[in-house]
Motif scaffolding. Structure first.
Motif, mmCIF file in Angstrom:
data_model
loop_
_atom_site.group_PDB
_atom_site.id
_atom_site.type_symbol
_atom_site.label_atom_id
_atom_site.label_comp_id
_atom_site.label_asym_id
_atom_site.label_seq_id
_atom_site.Cartn_x
_atom_site.Cartn_y
_atom_site.Cartn_z
ATOM 1 N N ILE A 147 1.594 3.124 5.964
ATOM 2 C CA ILE A 147 2.889 3.092 5.290
ATOM 3 C C ILE A 147 3.060 4.321 4.411
ATOM 4 O O ILE A 147 2.125 4.754 3.730
ATOM 5 C CB ILE A 147 3.025 1.808 4.440
ATOM 6 N N LEU A 148 4.275 4.874 4.407
ATOM 7 C CA LEU A 148 4.650 5.973 3.522
ATOM 8 C C LEU A 148 5.748 5.454 2.602
ATOM 9 O O LEU A 148 6.855 5.138 3.047
ATOM 10 C CB LEU A 148 5.149 7.181 4.317
ATOM 11 N N ASP A 149 5.425 5.356 1.324
ATOM 12 C CA ASP A 149 6.304 4.720 0.347
ATOM 13 C C ASP A 149 6.823 5.769 -0.641
ATOM 14 O O ASP A 149 6.045 6.338 -1.407
ATOM 15 C CB ASP A 149 5.521 3.637 -0.401
ATOM 16 N N PRO A 150 8.135 6.069 -0.647
ATOM 17 C CA PRO A 150 8.653 7.089 -1.564
ATOM 18 C C PRO A 150 8.525 6.735 -3.040
ATOM 19 O O PRO A 150 8.639 7.621 -3.889
ATOM 20 C CB PRO A 150 10.123 7.225 -1.153
ATOM 21 N N SER A 151 8.278 5.461 -3.357
ATOM 22 C CA SER A 151 8.041 5.119 -4.758
ATOM 23 C C SER A 151 6.629 5.503 -5.193
ATOM 24 O O SER A 151 6.315 5.501 -6.379
ATOM 25 C CB SER A 151 8.269 3.620 -4.992
ATOM 26 N N ASP A 152 5.772 5.851 -4.239
ATOM 27 C CA ASP A 152 4.408 6.309 -4.521
ATOM 28 C C ASP A 152 4.041 7.360 -3.472
ATOM 29 O O ASP A 152 3.232 7.113 -2.577
ATOM 30 C CB ASP A 152 3.435 5.130 -4.474
ATOM 31 N N PRO A 153 4.650 8.556 -3.559
ATOM 32 C CA PRO A 153 4.533 9.530 -2.471
ATOM 33 C C PRO A 153 3.220 10.296 -2.407
ATOM 34 O O PRO A 153 3.024 11.081 -1.480
ATOM 35 C CB PRO A 153 5.692 10.495 -2.757
ATOM 36 N N PHE A 154 2.314 10.057 -3.356
ATOM 37 C CA PHE A 154 1.135 10.914 -3.437
ATOM 38 C C PHE A 154 -0.109 10.323 -2.781
ATOM 39 O O PHE A 154 -1.210 10.806 -2.982
ATOM 40 C CB PHE A 154 0.891 11.317 -4.891
ATOM 41 N N HIS A 155 0.074 9.284 -2.008
ATOM 42 C CA HIS A 155 -0.956 8.855 -1.064
ATOM 43 C C HIS A 155 -0.325 7.908 -0.057
ATOM 44 O O HIS A 155 0.670 7.248 -0.351
ATOM 45 C CB HIS A 155 -2.137 8.182 -1.771
ATOM 46 N N PHE A 156 -0.893 7.872 1.142
ATOM 47 C CA PHE A 156 -0.432 6.926 2.146
ATOM 48 C C PHE A 156 -0.876 5.523 1.759
ATOM 49 O O PHE A 156 -1.872 5.334 1.063
ATOM 50 C CB PHE A 156 -1.022 7.260 3.521
ATOM 51 N N GLY A 157 -0.122 4.537 2.227
ATOM 52 C CA GLY A 157 -0.518 3.155 2.014
ATOM 53 C C GLY A 157 -1.725 2.798 2.872
ATOM 54 O O GLY A 157 -2.235 3.621 3.636
ATOM 55 N N PRO A 158 -2.186 1.548 2.783
ATOM 56 C CA PRO A 158 -3.370 1.144 3.543
ATOM 57 C C PRO A 158 -3.098 1.142 5.045
ATOM 58 O O PRO A 158 -1.970 0.940 5.492
ATOM 59 C CB PRO A 158 -3.642 -0.274 3.033
ATOM 60 N N ILE A 159 -4.147 1.379 5.818
ATOM 61 C CA ILE A 159 -4.047 1.275 7.271
ATOM 62 C C ILE A 159 -4.137 -0.197 7.653
ATOM 63 O O ILE A 159 -5.080 -0.894 7.273
ATOM 64 C CB ILE A 159 -5.164 2.079 7.956
ATOM 65 N N LEU A 160 -3.141 -0.676 8.388
ATOM 66 C CA LEU A 160 -3.101 -2.075 8.812
ATOM 67 C C LEU A 160 -3.335 -2.142 10.319
ATOM 68 O O LEU A 160 -2.544 -1.625 11.105
ATOM 69 C CB LEU A 160 -1.745 -2.697 8.462
ATOM 70 N N HIS A 161 -4.437 -2.780 10.718
ATOM 71 C CA HIS A 161 -4.772 -2.926 12.137
ATOM 72 C C HIS A 161 -4.136 -4.213 12.656
ATOM 73 O O HIS A 161 -4.760 -5.279 12.654
ATOM 74 C CB HIS A 161 -6.293 -2.945 12.323
ATOM 75 N N LEU A 162 -2.891 -4.101 13.096
ATOM 76 C CA LEU A 162 -2.125 -5.278 13.501
ATOM 77 C C LEU A 162 -1.240 -4.945 14.701
ATOM 78 O O LEU A 162 -0.756 -3.813 14.827
ATOM 79 C CB LEU A 162 -1.226 -5.755 12.348
ATOM 80 N N PRO A 163 -0.982 -5.928 15.575
ATOM 81 C CA PRO A 163 0.024 -5.730 16.628
ATOM 82 C C PRO A 163 1.382 -5.426 16.001
ATOM 83 O O PRO A 163 1.649 -5.804 14.853
ATOM 84 C CB PRO A 163 0.030 -7.073 17.367
ATOM 85 N N ILE A 164 2.256 -4.776 16.744
ATOM 86 C CA ILE A 164 3.475 -4.221 16.178
ATOM 87 C C ILE A 164 4.336 -5.258 15.463
ATOM 88 O O ILE A 164 4.796 -5.024 14.339
ATOM 89 C CB ILE A 164 4.298 -3.471 17.260
ATOM 90 N N ASN A 165 4.572 -6.415 16.054
ATOM 91 C CA ASN A 165 5.448 -7.397 15.403
ATOM 92 C C ASN A 165 4.819 -7.951 14.128
ATOM 93 O O ASN A 165 5.511 -8.170 13.125
ATOM 94 C CB ASN A 165 5.790 -8.527 16.374
ATOM 95 N N THR A 166 3.505 -8.170 14.156
ATOM 96 C CA THR A 166 2.808 -8.625 12.949
ATOM 97 C C THR A 166 2.816 -7.532 11.887
ATOM 98 O O THR A 166 2.983 -7.805 10.690
ATOM 99 C CB THR A 166 1.359 -9.020 13.280
ATOM 100 N N PHE A 167 2.648 -6.303 12.320
ATOM 101 C CA PHE A 167 2.695 -5.165 11.398
ATOM 102 C C PHE A 167 4.044 -5.101 10.686
ATOM 103 O O PHE A 167 4.113 -4.952 9.460
ATOM 104 C CB PHE A 167 2.439 -3.869 12.174
ATOM 105 N N LEU A 168 5.133 -5.241 11.441
ATOM 106 C CA LEU A 168 6.468 -5.201 10.839
ATOM 107 C C LEU A 168 6.653 -6.320 9.818
ATOM 108 O O LEU A 168 7.217 -6.106 8.738
ATOM 109 C CB LEU A 168 7.535 -5.304 11.930
ATOM 110 N N SER A 169 6.155 -7.506 10.148
ATOM 111 C CA SER A 169 6.285 -8.649 9.231
ATOM 112 C C SER A 169 5.494 -8.429 7.950
ATOM 113 O O SER A 169 5.974 -8.723 6.847
ATOM 114 C CB SER A 169 5.817 -9.932 9.926
ATOM 115 N N GLU A 170 4.279 -7.898 8.081
ATOM 116 C CA GLU A 170 3.438 -7.672 6.909
ATOM 117 C C GLU A 170 4.009 -6.575 6.015
ATOM 118 O O GLU A 170 3.981 -6.682 4.788
ATOM 119 C CB GLU A 170 2.014 -7.309 7.345
ATOM 120 N N VAL A 171 4.531 -5.522 6.621
ATOM 121 C CA VAL A 171 5.128 -4.448 5.825
ATOM 122 C C VAL A 171 6.338 -4.969 5.050
ATOM 123 O O VAL A 171 6.534 -4.635 3.877
ATOM 124 C CB VAL A 171 5.524 -3.263 6.728
ATOM 125 N N LYS A 172 7.133 -5.815 5.687
ATOM 126 C CA LYS A 172 8.290 -6.385 4.987
ATOM 127 C C LYS A 172 7.839 -7.298 3.851
ATOM 128 O O LYS A 172 8.421 -7.289 2.759
ATOM 129 C CB LYS A 172 9.168 -7.156 5.965
#
Length: 304
Positions: free
Chosen positions: A241-266
């Protein structure tokens, strides 16, 4: 030094940047320790930076909320100029402020000086990378791509892949403005070993991770939503995840299938992401619940 380039095409502001991190302590070699160089602070205010991450972070930490709410670009320019005054390479940082509240206004801030720039074209960052981009830009335009913004996207991507500087590279992140404001733009790219196409076949098939093939998708939110984006890889099935409210590091790497990934990010970030991914057959499919503006999705590039 990194690289950020802004260009107005058909009354839309297109911005491209790399994500490679750079600071005065050590060179970063992990591509997932990147930085977000194009920071959407509101639907009408976007700030880009290139240079030392520590100096840029101090500058962003000092930005007052009321400057953003009131579109007070004068205060923003004055504040950021104080952090761009260093002539020491290890601490130097440049900024671009784009105000899209009415007609697009662009301010370039370098070495403490504020320049009111033509919004048609502005850049900051590595000089050699910029000139390589210009070379690829003119070459790409000569191929007569149907859309200028596609040529812009392609030229920037080629420049990142062949960047002459160690401080430029990794991933491409892009932003576009429309009537609703700024938003990160989505794209999908497939990387596959050389293949021989069968007669009548027009799609290169991804051959799986074991053969070195994968696809990268940039998934994004709409302009009228909380801004954010993510880089997602298939068929490996993980994203960052790339979050503009915290632009100075990437968010955690989430090892998830695409639909689960979208749900978790939301759930975690509040980002309602959508975009397109390239599946194992080499076909492009949309993901997310919202309709995607195809005209702003960029180009899918099959690299062989």
């Amino acid at each position: 030094m990194s690289i950020v380039i802004c260009k107005t095409i058909d009354k839309k502001v297109f911005i491209h940047s790399d994500t490679r991190g750079w600071n005065s302590i050590a060179e970063r070699s992990d591509i997932f320790k990147g930085l977000l160089k194009i920071v959407i602070l509101s639907p009408t205010i976007c700030i880009c930076w290139a240079g030392n991450a520590e100096t840029a972070k101090d500058a962003f930490n000092g930005i007052e909320d009321r400057w953003i709410k009131e579109n007070d670009t004068a205060s923003l320019c004055t504040h950021l100029s104080l952090f761009s005054m260093s002539d020491q390479l290890d601490h130097h940082v440049d900024f671009i402020i784009i105000d899209h509240s009415s007609d697009a206004k662009t301010f370039k801030i370098t070495k403490g000086k504020i320049q009111n720039k033509n919004p048609g074209f502005t850049w900051i960052g590595d000089y050699d990378a910029y000139h390589l981009f210009l070379e690829k830009w003119h070459q790409t335009l000569s191929t007569k791509d149907p859309e200028e913004y596609i040529a812009f996207h392609k030229a920037f991507k080629i420049m990142i892949e062949n960047a002459p500087s160690k401080t430029v590279g990794d991933f491409q992140v892009s932003v576009v403005s429309n009537d609703e404001g700024f938003r990160y733009t989505t794209y999908g790219e497939a990387f596959s070993p050389k293949q021989t196409l069968s007669p009548g076949t027009s799609v290169l098939k991804l051959q799986g991770c074991a053969e070195g093939a994968y696809s990268l998708s940039c998934l994004t939110t709409n302009a009228n939503e909380k801004p954010g984006c993510a880089l997602y890889f298939t068929p490996i099935e993980f994203g960052v995840i790339l979050d503009p409210s915290d632009p100075f590091h990437f968010g955690p790497i989430l090892h998830l299938p695409i639909n689960t990934f979208l749900s978790e990010v939301k759930r975690i970030y509040g980002f309602d992401l959508s975009g397109r991914v390239v599946d194992s057959s080499g076909q492009i499919r949309s993901v997310g619940k919202r309709t995607i503006d195809v005209s702003l999705m960029g180009s899918t590039i099959i690299k062989v």
